[in-house]
Scaffold this active site. Sequence first.
Site, PDB file in Angstrom:
ATOM      1  N   LYS A  78       0.843  -1.206   0.000  1.00  0.00           N
ATOM      2  CA  LYS A  78       0.000   0.000   0.000  1.00  0.00           C
ATOM      3  C   LYS A  78       0.872   1.248   0.000  1.00  0.00           C
ATOM      4  O   LYS A  78       1.933   1.280   0.638  1.00  0.00           O
ATOM      5  CB  LYS A  78      -0.908  -0.036   1.239  1.00  0.00           C
ATOM      6  N   SER A 153      -9.787   1.540   2.960  1.00  0.00           N
ATOM      7  CA  SER A 153      -8.960   2.360   2.096  1.00  0.00           C
ATOM      8  C   SER A 153      -7.881   1.591   1.329  1.00  0.00           C
ATOM      9  O   SER A 153      -7.311   2.124   0.387  1.00  0.00           O
ATOM     10  CB  SER A 153      -8.283   3.450   2.933  1.00  0.00           C
ATOM     11  N   SER A 177      -9.783  -0.930   7.159  1.00  0.00           N
ATOM     12  CA  SER A 177      -9.288  -0.755   5.789  1.00  0.00           C
ATOM     13  C   SER A 177      -8.630  -1.960   5.146  1.00  0.00           C
ATOM     14  O   SER A 177      -8.329  -1.919   3.961  1.00  0.00           O
ATOM     15  CB  SER A 177      -8.311   0.411   5.734  1.00  0.00           C
TER      16      SER A 177
HETATM   17  N1  GLN Z   1     -13.006   3.775   6.549  1.00  0.00           N
HETATM   18  C1  GLN Z   1     -12.418   4.227   7.780  1.00  0.00           C
HETATM   19  C2  GLN Z   1     -12.035   5.673   7.664  1.00  0.00           C
HETATM   20  O1  GLN Z   1     -12.338   6.249   6.677  1.00  0.00           O
HETATM   21  C3  GLN Z   1     -11.238   3.371   8.134  1.00  0.00           C
HETATM   22  C4  GLN Z   1     -10.037   3.678   7.336  1.00  0.00           C
HETATM   23  C5  GLN Z   1      -8.864   2.847   7.695  1.00  0.00           C
HETATM   24  O2  GLN Z   1      -9.001   1.793   8.326  1.00  0.00           O
HETATM   25  N2  GLN Z   1      -7.705   3.338   7.326  1.00  0.00           N
HETATM   26  O3  GLN Z   1     -11.458   6.252   8.522  1.00  0.00           O
END
Ligand code: GLN
Length: 485
Positions: A78, A153, A177
């Site tokens: 990532k 994400s 994420s």
């Molecule tokens: N979807 C969550 C957010 O927008 C979690 C994101 C993540 O785990 N990095 O914060």
Amino acid sequence: MSDRSILARSAADVAADIVAGVLPTTAALDACRDAATSVQVGPEGLNAALWFDAAHARESLTSASMHGALAGIPVAVKDNIATLRMPTTCGSRMLEGYVSPFEATVVARLHAAGAVIPMKTNMDEFAMGSSTENSAWGPTKHPMDPARVPGGSSGGSAAVVAAGVTRIALGSETGGSVRQPAAFCGIVGVKPTYGRVSRHGLVAFASSLDQVGVFGQSVDDAALGLQVIAGVDPLDSTTVDAPVADYRATRDITGDRPLAGVVVGRPLEYFPASLDPAMRALLDRAADTLRALGAEIRDVSLPHTDLAIPVYYIVAPAEASSNLARFDGVRYGLRVDDGDGLRGMYEATRSRGFGPEVTRRILLGTYVLSAGYYDAYYKRAMAVRRLITDDFARVFASGVHVLLTPTTPTTAFLAGTKKDPYEMYLSDIFTATANLAGVPAMSQPIGRIEGLPVGGQLLAAQFDEATMFRVAYALERALGEEAHR
Ligand code: GLN
């Protein structure tokens, strides 16, 4: 032409063949390169890879690539995890073209185990989002249906593993994420215990929640990936010096009742009346399968579950507002000089560099930390976070070994359909709890609804990833092809 069948075999088997000299060191990387070209991982296709260079990866094959646990295995990483000699942009204009002067501990450990990194994967900007639509470099598409999102994400990492380009990828987790995109894409995704894996070189979002996580095409791929990156790191004082178990120890356990003695809790708060009946049916099938393997299924309660999203959206933005203050046009990446004086430069850089969701989080976080609001929001959220943590501690102390829940409330949704940020935030309703409590959790495929994958989530007590994997291996084996039907 490479041998594409290599990608159909587990990472552990292929690495073993490379170590034994049965396969050349470059075999898996060449297969990955050809797969990446045919499924088009770049912007003209899935838009899952922001940077892809198999030749560069080939040069980075080292002597470790002939004998490590990941000998010659390509691992996608990532784009918020620092790598040398390739960009780390976090999906943001703020870091366009930024190349880190050091590599993350997890990346160093991958390299030491013989892995090669052919690509950096697309993501929601600074890991804020649940669909990978918030990337400054355009959205990633779901590998099974380009009209849908892969989740986020870490959507780019999930998409390349689901598309069969790599067996293993790294993502990051702050609120779901890795698990949420794993569920959407029909693969395995693991968030380790907070403190299990080093965050040195992971660009900080919310430091009390962030963990590096692992995607695998199978439970074994994910277990192997975690095995390599887990363990204490002097460069990250939040890592814990607890022994790292052999996560793959139970992979070959067969027999009639391999889960005899294991208690699987089913928390009723994760099965609300509003849950899609088709999803409930798949979770029931998973529970029946576990029961047939010898496990006891016990209904339990985690009473503060419904407070997780409100708490998460105070704690995470608060920490983000402080972590992202470093992107000021002076220290890293973008600098826009058309403002008036120093303050003008800060303003112009930050308004130009951050996208709308990141801006919203910074504003939210600054607000809840400001004088007069700190006690009302941040302090209260921290108190409720403690209640959520205690819920888990109580259940695991009562003799429950793992919990079984849906990973997400829905299957992969259509791109462009979640316009209201709050609606998007609710995608993490079943995942954010594990981050708040610091417990390990993973998602694995348990079936499909109208052709789209559904993830079953397993959660365990802190530092008990081994039991989580034991149950996951048994469930994967017993479900067989049903997991993808
Ligand atoms: N979807 C969550 C957010 O927008 C979690 C994101 C993540 O785990 N990095 O914060």
